[in-house]
Write a protein that holds these residues in place. Structure first.
Motif, PDB file in Angstrom:
ATOM      1  N   PRO A  52      -4.751   7.243   8.352  1.00 51.47           N
ATOM      2  CA  PRO A  52      -4.471   7.255   6.820  1.00 51.47           C
ATOM      3  C   PRO A  52      -5.087   6.310   5.666  1.00 51.47           C
ATOM      4  O   PRO A  52      -5.497   6.600   4.813  1.00 51.47           O
ATOM      5  CB  PRO A  52      -3.145   7.501   6.596  1.00 51.47           C
ATOM      6  CG  PRO A  52      -2.366   7.764   7.732  1.00 51.47           C
ATOM      7  CD  PRO A  52      -3.410   6.927   8.759  1.00 51.47           C
ATOM      8  N   VAL A  53      -5.093   5.036   6.514  1.00 49.82           N
ATOM      9  CA  VAL A  53      -5.689   3.838   5.652  1.00 49.82           C
ATOM     10  C   VAL A  53      -7.287   3.995   5.227  1.00 49.82           C
ATOM     11  O   VAL A  53      -8.005   4.978   5.676  1.00 49.82           O
ATOM     12  CB  VAL A  53      -5.896   2.572   6.343  1.00 49.82           C
ATOM     13  CG1 VAL A  53      -6.716   2.663   7.661  1.00 49.82           C
ATOM     14  CG2 VAL A  53      -6.134   1.460   5.565  1.00 49.82           C
TER      15      VAL A  53
ATOM     16  N   ILE B 115      -0.347  10.924   5.037  1.00 43.93           N
ATOM     17  CA  ILE B 115       0.435  10.037   5.837  1.00 43.93           C
ATOM     18  C   ILE B 115       0.386  10.175   7.398  1.00 43.93           C
ATOM     19  O   ILE B 115       0.971   9.416   8.070  1.00 43.93           O
ATOM     20  CB  ILE B 115       2.242  10.150   5.554  1.00 43.93           C
ATOM     21  CG1 ILE B 115       2.469  11.686   5.930  1.00 43.93           C
ATOM     22  CG2 ILE B 115       2.437   9.705   3.972  1.00 43.93           C
ATOM     23  CD1 ILE B 115       3.918  12.095   5.524  1.00 43.93           C
TER      24      ILE B 115
ATOM     25  N   GLN C 195      -4.099   4.773   1.005  1.00 42.87           N
ATOM     26  CA  GLN C 195      -3.924   5.642   2.125  1.00 42.87           C
ATOM     27  C   GLN C 195      -4.054   6.839   1.737  1.00 42.87           C
ATOM     28  O   GLN C 195      -3.388   7.400   0.595  1.00 42.87           O
ATOM     29  CB  GLN C 195      -2.758   5.236   3.168  1.00 42.87           C
ATOM     30  CG  GLN C 195      -1.448   5.570   2.534  1.00 42.87           C
ATOM     31  CD  GLN C 195      -0.470   5.424   3.697  1.00 42.87           C
ATOM     32  OE1 GLN C 195      -0.082   4.082   3.724  1.00 42.87           O
ATOM     33  NE2 GLN C 195       0.201   6.282   4.347  1.00 42.87           N
TER      34      GLN C 195
ATOM     35  N   GLY D 195      -1.598  -2.078   4.558  1.00 47.42           N
ATOM     36  CA  GLY D 195      -2.526  -1.395   5.387  1.00 47.42           C
ATOM     37  C   GLY D 195      -2.309  -1.247   6.915  1.00 47.42           C
ATOM     38  O   GLY D 195      -3.036  -0.438   7.407  1.00 47.42           O
TER      39      GLY D 195
ATOM     40  N   ASN E 152       0.707   5.814  -0.302  1.00 47.83           N
ATOM     41  CA  ASN E 152       0.058   6.930   0.217  1.00 47.83           C
ATOM     42  C   ASN E 152      -0.464   7.868  -1.161  1.00 47.83           C
ATOM     43  O   ASN E 152       0.049   7.234  -2.600  1.00 47.83           O
ATOM     44  CB  ASN E 152       0.569   7.892   0.972  1.00 47.83           C
ATOM     45  CG  ASN E 152       1.913   8.347   0.567  1.00 47.83           C
ATOM     46  OD1 ASN E 152       1.821   9.322  -0.596  1.00 47.83           O
ATOM     47  ND2 ASN E 152       3.045   8.017   0.954  1.00 47.83           N
TER      48      ASN E 152
ATOM     49  N   ALA F 289       0.130   3.076   7.668  1.00 45.04           N
ATOM     50  CA  ALA F 289      -1.212   3.517   7.344  1.00 45.04           C
ATOM     51  C   ALA F 289      -2.248   3.529   8.369  1.00 45.04           C
ATOM     52  O   ALA F 289      -3.262   3.842   8.432  1.00 45.04           O
ATOM     53  CB  ALA F 289      -1.768   2.631   6.063  1.00 45.04           C
TER      54      ALA F 289
ATOM     55  N   VAL G  68       0.912  -1.280   0.098  1.00 45.39           N
ATOM     56  CA  VAL G  68       0.116   0.010   0.107  1.00 45.39           C
ATOM     57  C   VAL G  68       0.664   1.220  -0.076  1.00 45.39           C
ATOM     58  O   VAL G  68       1.955   1.526   0.669  1.00 45.39           O
ATOM     59  CB  VAL G  68      -0.873  -0.043   1.258  1.00 45.39           C
ATOM     60  CG1 VAL G  68      -1.517   1.342   1.425  1.00 45.39           C
ATOM     61  CG2 VAL G  68      -2.011  -1.099   0.906  1.00 45.39           C
TER      62      VAL G  68
END
Length: 159
Positions: A96-97, A88, A85, A126, A27, A130, A25
């Protein structure tokens, strides 16, 4: 239906033979520099270079939550940069996820894995920087990937 196989090891060294797809994952702000991406960059420069170019040229491409970029790093090995995400940092919107984005991206991962005849390999996506939980991500991996008969291996890194 395949199930998830859990192993101790390094997701940048995926087990097995044949085509393999490493999923992680990213961002949505173009940041690459902490977490699992450092292990990827130590092994191959291509995923980071492709991600940064994808972000830089985002006005003319699909870069955004739920999008996935597939980067070939070896003849039978690809890295999937999945935008899952928002930013950050934890803020008023929580961690953020973005589970919906991970779910959407995993659908694209399953399509690509099917087209390549590939198995899928990942850390607990994630759930690091995240801020997500595996209890929320695991069902998405099962529903979107493993339920389609695609072998999935999740790596827990020895620290």
């Amino acid at each position: 239906m395949s199930e998830i196989t859990y192993v101790r090891g390094d997701a940048t060294v995926p087990w097995g033979k044949g085509p393999r797809l490493i999923v992680h994952v990213c961002n949505d702000i173009g940041g690459w520099g902490r977490g699992f991406v450092l292990a990827l960059s130590r092994r191959w420069p291509e995923p980071e270079k492709a991600y940064r170019r994808w972000h830089r040229e985002r006005a003319a491409n699909d870069f955004g939550l739920g999008a996935v970029q597939f980067v070939r790093v070896e003849p039978h090995l690809w890295v999937a940069n999945l935008i899952g995400q928002r930013g950050i940092r934890t803020g008023s919107q929580g961690a953020p996820v973005r589970y919906e984005a991970i779910a959407e991206g995993l659908g694209a991962v399953a399509e690509q894995a099917t087209a390549l005849g590939a198995s899928v390999h990942m850390p607990r996506i994630g759930c690091g920087l995240a801020g997500g939980t595996w209890e929320r991500v695991e069902p998405l991996v099962v529903e979107r990937v493993a339920a389609r008969g695609i072998p999935v291996t999740v790596y827990d890194h020895d620290r």
